[in-house]
Enzyme design. Structure first.
Site, mmCIF file in Angstrom:
data_model
loop_
_atom_site.group_PDB
_atom_site.id
_atom_site.type_symbol
_atom_site.label_atom_id
_atom_site.label_comp_id
_atom_site.label_asym_id
_atom_site.label_seq_id
_atom_site.Cartn_x
_atom_site.Cartn_y
_atom_site.Cartn_z
ATOM 1 N N SER A 120 61.846 29.156 35.239
ATOM 2 C CA SER A 120 61.112 30.345 35.823
ATOM 3 C C SER A 120 60.804 30.383 37.142
ATOM 4 C CB SER A 120 59.486 30.072 34.975
ATOM 5 O OG SER A 120 58.760 31.210 35.202
ATOM 6 N N HIS A 121 59.770 30.177 37.759
ATOM 7 C CA HIS A 121 59.426 30.331 38.974
ATOM 8 C C HIS A 121 59.463 29.066 39.794
ATOM 9 C CE1 HIS A 121 56.201 28.653 37.002
ATOM 10 N NE2 HIS A 121 55.751 28.142 38.100
ATOM 11 N N ASP A 293 59.749 36.774 39.299
ATOM 12 C CA ASP A 293 60.256 35.631 39.375
ATOM 13 C C ASP A 293 61.655 35.312 39.265
ATOM 14 O OD1 ASP A 293 59.853 35.774 36.752
ATOM 15 O OD2 ASP A 293 58.855 33.917 36.251
ATOM 16 N N ASP A 295 63.191 33.939 36.441
ATOM 17 C CA ASP A 295 63.653 34.575 35.044
ATOM 18 C C ASP A 295 63.100 35.895 34.337
ATOM 19 O OD1 ASP A 295 61.090 33.441 34.513
ATOM 20 O OD2 ASP A 295 61.563 33.037 32.470
ATOM 21 N N ASP A 297 59.961 37.245 34.052
ATOM 22 C CA ASP A 297 58.940 37.775 33.580
ATOM 23 C C ASP A 297 57.613 37.962 34.204
ATOM 24 O OD1 ASP A 297 58.783 34.988 33.860
ATOM 25 O OD2 ASP A 297 58.661 34.157 31.751
ATOM 26 N N ARG A 298 57.591 37.155 35.383
ATOM 27 C CA ARG A 298 56.404 37.436 36.433
ATOM 28 C C ARG A 298 56.639 38.804 37.051
ATOM 29 N NH1 ARG A 298 53.777 31.680 38.252
ATOM 30 N NH2 ARG A 298 54.099 30.839 36.295
ATOM 31 N N LYS A 394 56.024 37.885 28.680
ATOM 32 C CA LYS A 394 55.514 38.791 29.682
ATOM 33 C C LYS A 394 56.628 39.504 30.339
ATOM 34 C CE LYS A 394 54.925 35.017 32.871
ATOM 35 N NZ LYS A 394 54.866 33.837 31.902
HETATM 36 C C1 G16 Z 1 54.359 29.885 32.074
HETATM 37 C C2 G16 Z 1 53.898 30.475 30.819
HETATM 38 C C3 G16 Z 1 52.639 31.430 31.260
HETATM 39 C C4 G16 Z 1 51.646 30.714 32.240
HETATM 40 C C5 G16 Z 1 52.129 29.920 33.185
HETATM 41 C C6 G16 Z 1 51.095 28.990 33.725
HETATM 42 O O1 G16 Z 1 54.782 31.036 32.857
HETATM 43 O O2 G16 Z 1 54.916 31.353 30.248
HETATM 44 O O3 G16 Z 1 52.134 32.163 30.212
HETATM 45 O O4 G16 Z 1 50.558 31.424 32.454
HETATM 46 O O5 G16 Z 1 53.281 29.316 32.753
HETATM 47 O O6 G16 Z 1 51.499 28.079 34.134
HETATM 48 P P1 G16 Z 1 50.961 26.704 34.554
HETATM 49 O O7 G16 Z 1 50.863 25.798 33.380
HETATM 50 O O8 G16 Z 1 51.712 26.015 35.657
HETATM 51 O O9 G16 Z 1 49.509 27.303 35.033
HETATM 52 P P2 G16 Z 1 56.356 31.060 33.445
HETATM 53 O O10 G16 Z 1 56.537 32.242 34.114
HETATM 54 O O11 G16 Z 1 56.552 29.620 34.116
HETATM 55 O O12 G16 Z 1 57.094 30.863 32.134
#
Ligand code: G16
Length: 567
Positions: A120-121, A293, A295, A297-298, A394
């Site tokens: 992801s990010h 981000d 992937d 989704d953000r 998302k």
């Molecule tokens: C993931 C989840 C999100 C969540 C985020 C929070 O995001 O898909 O629903 O809000 O993690 O992460 P943390 O546990 O670090 O606060 P992503 O964009 O990383 O897939």
């Protein structure tokens, strides 16, 4: 006929999926058998009885190791009797695109799940992170019951199965058929990663109207965008929709070429890591900006002159204007949802519209059940996530298009829309402090120390900078899923004051090394409180932040005087 090899292995420690899949440093994934073990556990735990003969989508955000992992997944899938894989060309798919394909099915055939390769990010490249996550047949991230099963299997695995001789050219779209010993026909369809997603967006939004907005036919002047894909997965989707279809000037579409290391940047769309976008928007040449981000989704939304829209406000504004989006006009808007740490702006909209509102733990996976049961259609999280029931992830590009559609319908700029929203509902002022990569022992102690003290917090007064708050409740958030009754506990320490202000502390579940502590602070300003309504968030929330830092003994436990990121 392609033969199957069974490889004996010892299980690896720590293959436990976090908030969204297993994310680790690339080095860890590069250990012999590490990736193969986890993939075997994902197929067994994720697909269960349906594994043999199933259809699965595979792809990732293009980061370092994606192509190697896709090739391993193809070979291991064949050896496990999977019937059909849909693979993005070059192993590439954004996370929202995978969710969309799972839900749409492939050539009339239902799809049983998806494997998404992303951290992801988190940064990429040989020194960055890689990750694998499993999505279920509803298109959403696997719920805890499934990830627990995957973890359990990974912890006891003694062998995995692989077709070492199978070679599939994922660089070239087309259908590839193999004959696997004992299972027979195994089909891999290598597809264009963009077309289905672009069609989905076309079915949700009025592209003609958005195009008219961008080219001056609605406001009497062009409405200029500036997008930053941060060399992540949205690049090709942004080029296809914004440049090819909506005819934006490509110079306004930044970093659209996906790179294995995201060009060295940290692909997290916030005010710190997307600073170059913020600076460029600050010059006043563009009317709206967004960053996405790794992937895809953000999203982070900004207005002219870099006016920052908090994710909590973004969700609330979209909710309030939901009828501007053609997709929602023909469906019943039953409810909205947000994760617990997200400020409650959308709750006020739900109340005004007379629809349900749900407060879930952090993690998109908790929204899926509510959407599947038809109980809500729009949701979001403070961590720059916004989405709807069009998929079960998302969706960054969707959120940006939603804003464009609302601007086109309401004929108001981003800042105007947000300020009008505050004037109508009041403002839920929000900030988040992240302490990234702190020593895990200290982070855990901080949480234990705070939770132990919280028992005596009720009724206690806490002050900073001459402002005093009285504690109303203090708890560790737990969530009972209203659809299946499952209980998820220990989701964040909440200290809520009598005026509704609060701070929340939780440990991130998406890091790959050490621990990340997140401190969330929010407070409500009523529309009548004109003197405060437009003040900077950091100024408004300063006393609460100071109280939270003091009560949690942040510096003592982490050795950090300052957070890594402030949102
Ligand atoms: C993931 C989840 C999100 C969540 C985020 C929070 O995001 O898909 O629903 O809000 O993690 O992460 P943390 O546990 O670090 O606060 P992503 O964009 O990383 O897939």
């Amino acid at each position: 006929m392609i033969g199957i090899t069974t490889v004996d292995v010892k299980p690896f420690e720590g293959q436990k999926p976090g908030t969204s899949g297993l994310r680790k440093r690339v080095k860890e994934w590069q250990q012999e058998h590490y990736t193969e073990n986890f993939v075997q556990a994902v197929l067994d735990g994720g697909l269960g009885d349906k594994k043999v003969g199933s259809t699965v989508v595979v792809g990732g955000d293009g980061r370092f190791l994606c192509v190697e992992a896709v090739n391993a997944i193809i070979k291991i899938s064949a050896a496990n009797g999977i019937g059909h894989l849909i693979v993005g060309q070059n192993g590439f798919f954004s996370t929202p695109a995978v969710s969309g394909i799972i839900r749409a099915g492939f050539q009339g055939k239902p799809i049983d799940g998806g494997i998404i390769l992303t951290a992801s990010h988190n940064p990429g490249g040989p020194k960055g992170d890689f990750g694998i996550k499993f999505n279920c047949e509803n298109g959403g991230p696997a719920p805890d019951s499934v990830t627990d099963r995957i973890y359990k299997i990974a912890s006891y695995l003694t062998s995995y199965r692989i077709c070492n001789d199978l070679q599939c050219n994922v660089a070239q779209t087309g259908q590839y058929t193999f004959d696997v010993d004992g299972f027979g026909k195994f089909v891999v369809d290598v597809v264009d990663p963009c077309s289905a997603y672009v069609d989905l967006m076309r079915s949700i939004f009025d592209f003609d109207k958005i195009k008219a907005l961008l080219h001056g036919e609605i406001l009497g002047r062009p409405f200029r965008v500036l997008l930053d894909s941060m060399h992540g997965a949205t690049g090709p989707y942004v080029s296809s929709i914004l440049a090819d279809i909506l005819k934006c000037d490509p110079v306004d579409l930044l970093r659209t070429l996906p790179k294995v290391d995201f060009g060295g940047c940290h692909p997290d769309p916030n005010l710190t890591y997307a600073k170059s976008l913020v600076d460029q928007l600050g010059q006043g040449q563009h009317d709206i900006g967004a960053a996405f981000d790794g992937d895809g989704d953000r999203n982070m939304i900004l207005g002219k002159n870099a006016f920052f829209v908090t994710p909590s406000d973004s969700l609330a504004v979209i909710a309030d204007n939901i009828q501007c989006i053609p997709y929602f006009r023909s469906k019943k808007v039953t409810g909205f949802a947000r994760s617990m740490p997200t400020a409650a702006a959308v709750d006020l909209v739900a109340k005004a519209k007379g629809v349900d509102i749900f407060e879930t733990p952090t993690g998109w996976k908790y929204f899926g059940n509510l959407m599947d049961a038809g109980r809500m259609v729009l949701c979001g999280e403070e961590s720059f996530g916004t989405g709807s029931d069009h998929i079960r992830e998302k969706d960054g590009v969707w959120a940006f298009l939603a804003w464009l559609q609302i601007v086109a319908e309401r004929k108001m700029g981003v800042e105007e829309l947000v300020k009008a929203h505050w004037a109508k509902y009041g403002r839920n002022v929000f900030t988040r402090y992240d302490y990234e990569n702190v020593e895990a022992g200290g982070a855990n102690l901080l949480m234990t120390f705070l939770e132990a003290q919280m028992l005596g917090f009720k009724g206690k007064e806490m002050s900073a900078n001459g402002v005093t708050y009285k504690v109303d409740t203090a708890d560790n958030f737990e969530y009972r899923d209203p659809v299946d009754g499952s209980l998820t506990s220990k989701q964040g320490l909440r200290i809520v004051f009598t005026d509704g202000s609060r701070f929340v502390l939780r440990l991130s579940g998406t890091g790959s090394a050490g621990a990340t502590i997140r401190l969330y602070v929010d407070s409500y300003v009523a529309p009548s409180d004109q003197s405060k309504l437009l003040l900077p968030a950091q100024e408004l929330l300063r006393p609460l932040v100071l109280i939270a830092l003091e009560v949690s003994k942040m510096e003592q436990f982490t050795g950090r005087r300052e957070p890594t990121v402030i949102t």
